[in-house]
Write a protein that holds these residues in place. Sequence first.
Motif, PDB file in Angstrom:
ATOM      1  N   VAL A 140      70.684  50.698  32.566  1.00  0.00           N
ATOM      2  CA  VAL A 140      71.357  49.557  33.379  1.00  0.00           C
ATOM      3  C   VAL A 140      72.840  49.669  33.606  1.00  0.00           C
ATOM      4  O   VAL A 140      73.504  50.291  32.691  1.00  0.00           O
ATOM      5  N   SER A 141      73.432  49.333  34.489  1.00  0.00           N
ATOM      6  CA  SER A 141      74.889  49.300  34.681  1.00  0.00           C
ATOM      7  C   SER A 141      75.414  48.086  34.166  1.00  0.00           C
ATOM      8  O   SER A 141      74.548  47.038  33.768  1.00  0.00           O
ATOM      9  N   ALA A 142      76.810  47.773  34.111  1.00  0.00           N
ATOM     10  CA  ALA A 142      77.354  46.538  33.807  1.00  0.00           C
ATOM     11  C   ALA A 142      77.257  45.553  35.161  1.00  0.00           C
ATOM     12  O   ALA A 142      76.740  46.048  36.028  1.00  0.00           O
ATOM     13  N   MET A 143      76.995  44.511  34.641  1.00  0.00           N
ATOM     14  CA  MET A 143      77.130  43.203  35.798  1.00  0.00           C
ATOM     15  C   MET A 143      78.052  43.578  36.916  1.00  0.00           C
ATOM     16  O   MET A 143      79.136  44.004  36.412  1.00  0.00           O
ATOM     17  N   GLU A 194      82.073  43.808  36.636  1.00  0.00           N
ATOM     18  CA  GLU A 194      82.756  43.742  35.230  1.00  0.00           C
ATOM     19  C   GLU A 194      83.399  44.846  34.980  1.00  0.00           C
ATOM     20  O   GLU A 194      84.440  44.947  34.274  1.00  0.00           O
ATOM     21  N   THR A 195      83.289  46.174  35.449  1.00  0.00           N
ATOM     22  CA  THR A 195      83.925  47.538  35.053  1.00  0.00           C
ATOM     23  C   THR A 195      85.431  47.390  35.609  1.00  0.00           C
ATOM     24  O   THR A 195      86.125  47.578  35.192  1.00  0.00           O
ATOM     25  N   ASP A 196      85.218  46.786  36.949  1.00  0.00           N
ATOM     26  CA  ASP A 196      86.689  46.644  37.514  1.00  0.00           C
ATOM     27  C   ASP A 196      87.361  45.471  36.899  1.00  0.00           C
ATOM     28  O   ASP A 196      88.505  45.873  36.652  1.00  0.00           O
ATOM     29  N   GLY A 223      73.768  52.322  30.602  1.00  0.00           N
ATOM     30  CA  GLY A 223      73.956  53.604  31.296  1.00  0.00           C
ATOM     31  C   GLY A 223      75.562  53.787  31.095  1.00  0.00           C
ATOM     32  O   GLY A 223      76.267  53.118  30.535  1.00  0.00           O
ATOM     33  N   PHE A 224      76.010  55.047  31.846  1.00  0.00           N
ATOM     34  CA  PHE A 224      77.607  55.342  32.095  1.00  0.00           C
ATOM     35  C   PHE A 224      78.128  55.805  30.755  1.00  0.00           C
ATOM     36  O   PHE A 224      79.446  56.204  30.901  1.00  0.00           O
ATOM     37  N   GLN A 225      77.634  55.864  29.668  1.00  0.00           N
ATOM     38  CA  GLN A 225      78.158  56.177  28.148  1.00  0.00           C
ATOM     39  C   GLN A 225      77.613  57.059  27.561  1.00  0.00           C
ATOM     40  O   GLN A 225      76.200  57.216  27.568  1.00  0.00           O
ATOM     41  N   GLY A 248      80.813  46.840  29.166  1.00  0.00           N
ATOM     42  CA  GLY A 248      80.122  46.223  29.986  1.00  0.00           C
ATOM     43  C   GLY A 248      78.642  46.580  30.048  1.00  0.00           C
ATOM     44  O   GLY A 248      77.843  45.502  30.083  1.00  0.00           O
ATOM     45  N   GLU A 249      78.133  47.711  30.034  1.00  0.00           N
ATOM     46  CA  GLU A 249      76.872  47.833  29.840  1.00  0.00           C
ATOM     47  C   GLU A 249      76.435  47.240  28.541  1.00  0.00           C
ATOM     48  O   GLU A 249      74.897  47.179  28.555  1.00  0.00           O
ATOM     49  N   GLN A 250      77.059  47.142  27.480  1.00  0.00           N
ATOM     50  CA  GLN A 250      76.211  46.765  26.316  1.00  0.00           C
ATOM     51  C   GLN A 250      75.906  45.336  26.385  1.00  0.00           C
ATOM     52  O   GLN A 250      75.082  44.631  25.749  1.00  0.00           O
ATOM     53  N   GLY A 296      82.384  58.621  34.214  1.00  0.00           N
ATOM     54  CA  GLY A 296      82.810  58.647  35.694  1.00  0.00           C
ATOM     55  C   GLY A 296      82.236  57.319  36.342  1.00  0.00           C
ATOM     56  O   GLY A 296      80.962  57.034  36.048  1.00  0.00           O
ATOM     57  N   ARG A 297      82.934  56.752  37.265  1.00  0.00           N
ATOM     58  CA  ARG A 297      82.280  55.649  37.931  1.00  0.00           C
ATOM     59  C   ARG A 297      81.173  56.058  38.560  1.00  0.00           C
ATOM     60  O   ARG A 297      80.946  57.090  39.235  1.00  0.00           O
ATOM     61  N   GLY A 298      80.258  55.024  38.363  1.00  0.00           N
ATOM     62  CA  GLY A 298      78.834  55.279  38.997  1.00  0.00           C
ATOM     63  C   GLY A 298      77.973  56.212  38.139  1.00  0.00           C
ATOM     64  O   GLY A 298      76.657  56.590  38.496  1.00  0.00           O
ATOM     65  N   GLY A 299      78.247  56.298  36.782  1.00  0.00           N
ATOM     66  CA  GLY A 299      77.826  57.211  35.825  1.00  0.00           C
ATOM     67  C   GLY A 299      76.510  57.027  35.549  1.00  0.00           C
ATOM     68  O   GLY A 299      75.571  57.827  34.923  1.00  0.00           O
ATOM     69  N   SER A 300      76.086  55.395  35.512  1.00  0.00           N
ATOM     70  CA  SER A 300      74.772  55.264  35.053  1.00  0.00           C
ATOM     71  C   SER A 300      73.655  55.927  35.793  1.00  0.00           C
ATOM     72  O   SER A 300      72.481  56.187  35.214  1.00  0.00           O
ATOM     73  N   ASP A 301      73.859  56.523  37.152  1.00  0.00           N
ATOM     74  CA  ASP A 301      72.718  57.247  37.778  1.00  0.00           C
ATOM     75  C   ASP A 301      72.471  58.415  37.139  1.00  0.00           C
ATOM     76  O   ASP A 301      71.423  58.853  36.861  1.00  0.00           O
ATOM     77  N   THR A 302      73.642  58.995  36.580  1.00  0.00           N
ATOM     78  CA  THR A 302      73.459  60.232  35.863  1.00  0.00           C
ATOM     79  C   THR A 302      72.751  60.155  34.418  1.00  0.00           C
ATOM     80  O   THR A 302      71.913  60.751  34.181  1.00  0.00           O
TER      81      THR A 302
HETATM   82  N1  ASP Z   1      79.520  50.386  35.361  1.00  0.00           N
HETATM   83  C1  ASP Z   1      80.087  51.631  35.819  1.00  0.00           C
HETATM   84  C2  ASP Z   1      80.761  51.516  36.919  1.00  0.00           C
HETATM   85  O1  ASP Z   1      81.085  50.421  37.745  1.00  0.00           O
HETATM   86  C3  ASP Z   1      78.766  52.624  35.679  1.00  0.00           C
HETATM   87  C4  ASP Z   1      77.665  52.340  37.010  1.00  0.00           C
HETATM   88  O2  ASP Z   1      77.636  51.220  37.555  1.00  0.00           O
HETATM   89  O3  ASP Z   1      76.956  53.322  37.336  1.00  0.00           O
HETATM   90  O4  ASP Z   1      81.139  52.571  37.806  1.00  0.00           O
END
Ligand code: ASP
Length: 410
Positions: free
Chosen positions: A40-43, A46-48, A135-137, A73-75, A149-155
């Motif tokens: 999962v990503s952060a809600m 939240e990251t912003d 994700g993301f960490q 955020g992800e925690q 990096g932003r969007g890193g949960s996909d990776t």
């Molecule tokens: N929470 C992170 C972001 O907003 C990672 C993700 O959403 O994939 O970039």
Amino acid sequence: MSLLVLKFGGTSVGTTDRIQNVADRVLRLRGEGHAVVVVVSAMSGETDRLLGLARAIQTRAEGRELDVLLSTGEQVTIALLSMALEARGCPARSYTGGQVSIVTDSAHNKARIRSIDDHRIRSDLNAGRAVVVAGFQGIDEEGAITTLGRGGSDTTAVALAAALKADECRIYTDVDGVYTTDPRVVKQARRLERITFEEMLEMASLGSKVLQIRSVEFAGKYNVPLRVLSSFEEGPGTLITTEEERVEQALVAGIAFNQNEAQLTIQGVPDQPGVAYAILGPIADANIEVDMIVQNIGADNTTDFTFTVNKNDYEKAMEVLGRVSSTLGARKVAGDTQIAKISVVGVGMRSHAGIASRMFETLARESINIRMISTSEIKISVVVDEKYLELGVRALHDAFELEREPAGQS
Ligand code: ASP
Ligand code: MG
């Protein structure tokens, strides 16, 4: 029994209600007999929000401590989702990146995954638990928290799927798949059943922001079947896979476009060895990435040199070019930010001629002037005036009949 890695982005876990929906979906899939690992990503937002806090303290916050902050955020989400699963009688365990040894390099804020130790996840799965991973960490060799990096949960999801040899990695998001082009520009845009990794990379790098690009590269490299689908509606989504498994007969998968580039031209430079280097060397030294490059055939011992950069780098690139221009004794430096790049993408181009001419014919019929052209094995890109972007994309979507299901589609 198959093993699925599911990833839910920020919007899909944006409220506690939505987290409950994710738990219901996990339960349904387990009910169908799948073993499930959830990333999962952060809600959403939240990251912003965390970034905003950091910047209120330190305008250019970056590095180690930013990662300590952003990873929280992800925690939050892994804990809430695991609680929602437990509340439904589904045994579940949540883990931060460090706890399942997602080891990365030490490039804070943009770390790359080096290895994953899957034994803890496997033993949970064997014990019948659902596993929920942030994700993301990750964590570096020194034990410092890193982010990807932003969007890193996909990776994270794709890397876990590769490590676990999962049967499929499913990315649940707020769109129901990958489209032939942006449906906001072309109403008739169609969801693709399948697209190849390579095509997806081209589409993504041109601004179809469905997936983090690095996750697609990773999936292609390790051959992880990747599916993009909606977390709000039922549906098959789009499967991103290898060329062999792509049964569609269409020559062109989609039309991608990008309005984020600007064009720079340096005119009347000496036509002699070393000129491209004299121009692009300083541009690279200024950390500016160049996309398309065109050099004219020389005449009178001089030539013109044109290239595109990201709009954010335009001012900086103009400055560099100004300096280069006086050293080289160039005639003139010119630039334009009102441009757009349109690309036709498809692996079918490898074996079929005539795609380029159909593209140029279509643009000609609409009286759209082409400023630059570049091609790769599976892509033809043109730069046009920005004002023709929508017209061009619509005309090309039409010309390649992308609204129609191709024959042989599964
Ligand atoms: N929470 C992170 C972001 O907003 C990672 C993700 O959403 O994939 O970039
Ligand atoms: Mg995201």
